[in-house]
Design an enzyme around this catalytic site. Sequence first.
Site, mmCIF file in Angstrom:
data_model
loop_
_atom_site.group_PDB
_atom_site.id
_atom_site.type_symbol
_atom_site.label_atom_id
_atom_site.label_comp_id
_atom_site.label_asym_id
_atom_site.label_seq_id
_atom_site.Cartn_x
_atom_site.Cartn_y
_atom_site.Cartn_z
ATOM 1 N N HIS A 327 49.469 26.034 36.808
ATOM 2 C CA HIS A 327 48.674 27.204 37.615
ATOM 3 C C HIS A 327 48.575 27.079 39.252
ATOM 4 O O HIS A 327 48.331 27.896 39.975
ATOM 5 C CB HIS A 327 47.318 27.354 37.132
ATOM 6 C CG HIS A 327 46.444 26.200 37.612
ATOM 7 N ND1 HIS A 327 46.650 24.906 36.541
ATOM 8 C CD2 HIS A 327 45.448 25.811 38.361
ATOM 9 C CE1 HIS A 327 45.899 23.827 37.101
ATOM 10 N NE2 HIS A 327 45.007 24.706 37.957
ATOM 11 N N ASP A 328 49.033 25.902 39.540
ATOM 12 C CA ASP A 328 49.536 25.633 41.048
ATOM 13 C C ASP A 328 50.722 25.636 41.650
ATOM 14 O O ASP A 328 50.775 25.436 42.971
ATOM 15 C CB ASP A 328 48.659 24.192 41.395
ATOM 16 C CG ASP A 328 47.502 23.814 41.092
ATOM 17 O OD1 ASP A 328 46.622 24.929 41.038
ATOM 18 O OD2 ASP A 328 46.922 22.846 40.596
HETATM 19 C C1 NOJ Z 1 44.066 20.939 40.980
HETATM 20 C C2 NOJ Z 1 43.994 22.048 40.265
HETATM 21 O O1 NOJ Z 1 44.913 22.170 39.278
HETATM 22 C C3 NOJ Z 1 43.822 23.423 41.460
HETATM 23 O O2 NOJ Z 1 44.095 24.439 40.859
HETATM 24 C C4 NOJ Z 1 42.316 23.093 42.418
HETATM 25 O O3 NOJ Z 1 42.426 23.907 43.129
HETATM 26 C C5 NOJ Z 1 42.489 21.701 42.741
HETATM 27 N N1 NOJ Z 1 42.799 20.746 41.928
HETATM 28 C C6 NOJ Z 1 40.911 21.599 43.139
HETATM 29 O O4 NOJ Z 1 40.158 21.326 42.162
#
Ligand code: NOJ
Length: 534
Positions: A327-328
Amino acid sequence: MEEKYLWWQKEIIYQIYPRSFQDSNNDGVGDLQGIMNRLDYLQELGIKIIWISPIYPSPMADFGYDISDYEDIAPVFGNMNDFDALIKEIHKREMKLILDLVPNHTSDRHPWFIESRSSRDNPKRNWYIWKDAREGGSVPNNWMAAFGGSAWEWDAQTEQYYYHAFLKEQPDLNWRNPEVQEAMLNMMRFWLNKGVDGFRIDVMWHMIKDEQFRDNPVNPDYQNHMPTCDMVFQVYSTDQPEVHAIVNKMRQLMDTYSERMMIGEIYLPINKLISYYGTSDSKGAHLPFNFQLLMLQWDVRKIALAITEYEGSLPAEGWPNWVLGNHDQVRIASRIGKDQARIAAMLLLTLRGTPTIYYGEELGMRDVPIPFEEVLDPQGLNMPDKNLSRDPARTPMQWDNSVNSGFTTAKPWLRLHRNYRSHNVESERMDKTSMLSLYKELIALRQSEASLLYGHYIPVYTDQQMIAYIRHAEGNDRFLVILNFTHKPCYFKSPHEIYNGTIVLSSSPDLVGQSMHYAIALYGDEGVIIRLEN
Ligand code: NOJ
């Protein structure tokens, strides 16, 4: 031999971003009941392990990665009864559930932080990371937040800065404080006692920071298009040696339960990543996420080298794993194109180790351009000129050709891909050449062949176009995998011994059943899996 392998080594992990999987109460946001309603689909696909991104109460500044209560369910996703029903149903189907755990930071609305910031002598003050300003009032050091700007936020009331590796709404906990450790381990017990099978630990490599809070080294190659956190190298703010003792405490707790597992989210090069497996005296994560396939350029030589390096670096007991997306990150089909995404799927599901599939990857879902005024992701909003929003990879699952693809009848929280009426589970189910059909075949083959599940990885050949390798478990059939990473045709010749066999699976379904003698010519973007004759 199969007996010695555990469920998380045999089965495939499927990541669900709960906001986007299935809405059941028509508020435009996915929920737990929605996941429950779609378990049949996951079974049809051949999935046994589900990882759900955070579902806890949260102000949603970072869509659930900012938790305000670790032991409850956010109303938008349902309630604890829904959760209990879901885990029961998952287990009834002999499936497993992995929860996302965010121990590095809480929400700034978590009661612990509210207390901590209330006064300098509050008993919870030292649960977070507070520092005086430098002389002249400036920030304590040059550490940068992942979502833009300095990682230090001034608190006017108590006149100190607090540290946040992500948003200012996500203050970092002080993991050097034994009370924090105890509270977090208790929270893990809470979910383990409910029967949760494992955790995916958010930003595991961030949990401990340099005790002296030294400045990070400045990145001389920083350019404006990069996220601002890349102005410095995170040498002192992450990956500190003491983190391993913390991970080991978590592991010891997991080991007091039967067959539970822990994944670490860690963006580090292979040589550092593997230290998160721990040692035989001090065990670490079962699976430190291996993000090579999503960090490296899609160049077959680079990838072949990374596979070999990873295979060669793993500790004796370390079980490998592979990931194409989450999702990132930009979705794989958007990063390398839909044809190469088929090759990526073949790679993911034939390498040695546990694969993780990000929801929709199996449909070839692509990133959706989100108009500027609809952007919700703080990473996109805070650095608006850098094209960093993660919304495009988080759009609703494409189920069918009804309104909003069967995801919701309300306005979805993020818009869908405009192709959803033609590209969805229903349409791809009918189409033998679809990505979904390819994933189903790959999964079925992998799960039924010991060589693909547990066999050695034996590199055979690489050049600037293709990779070829064998998977083999003693006493079982050998499989030769040949993947063309380019759009141009390529030609494979047995380099040492003569390979003969039959194609059992291919990115081009019409090749299945054909035999190979010594050599094979592949079209561009083509891959084959060959059952060898001897
Ligand atoms: C990693 C997560 O996968 C991401 O979506 C999130 O924004 C950051 N960590 C902060 O928790």
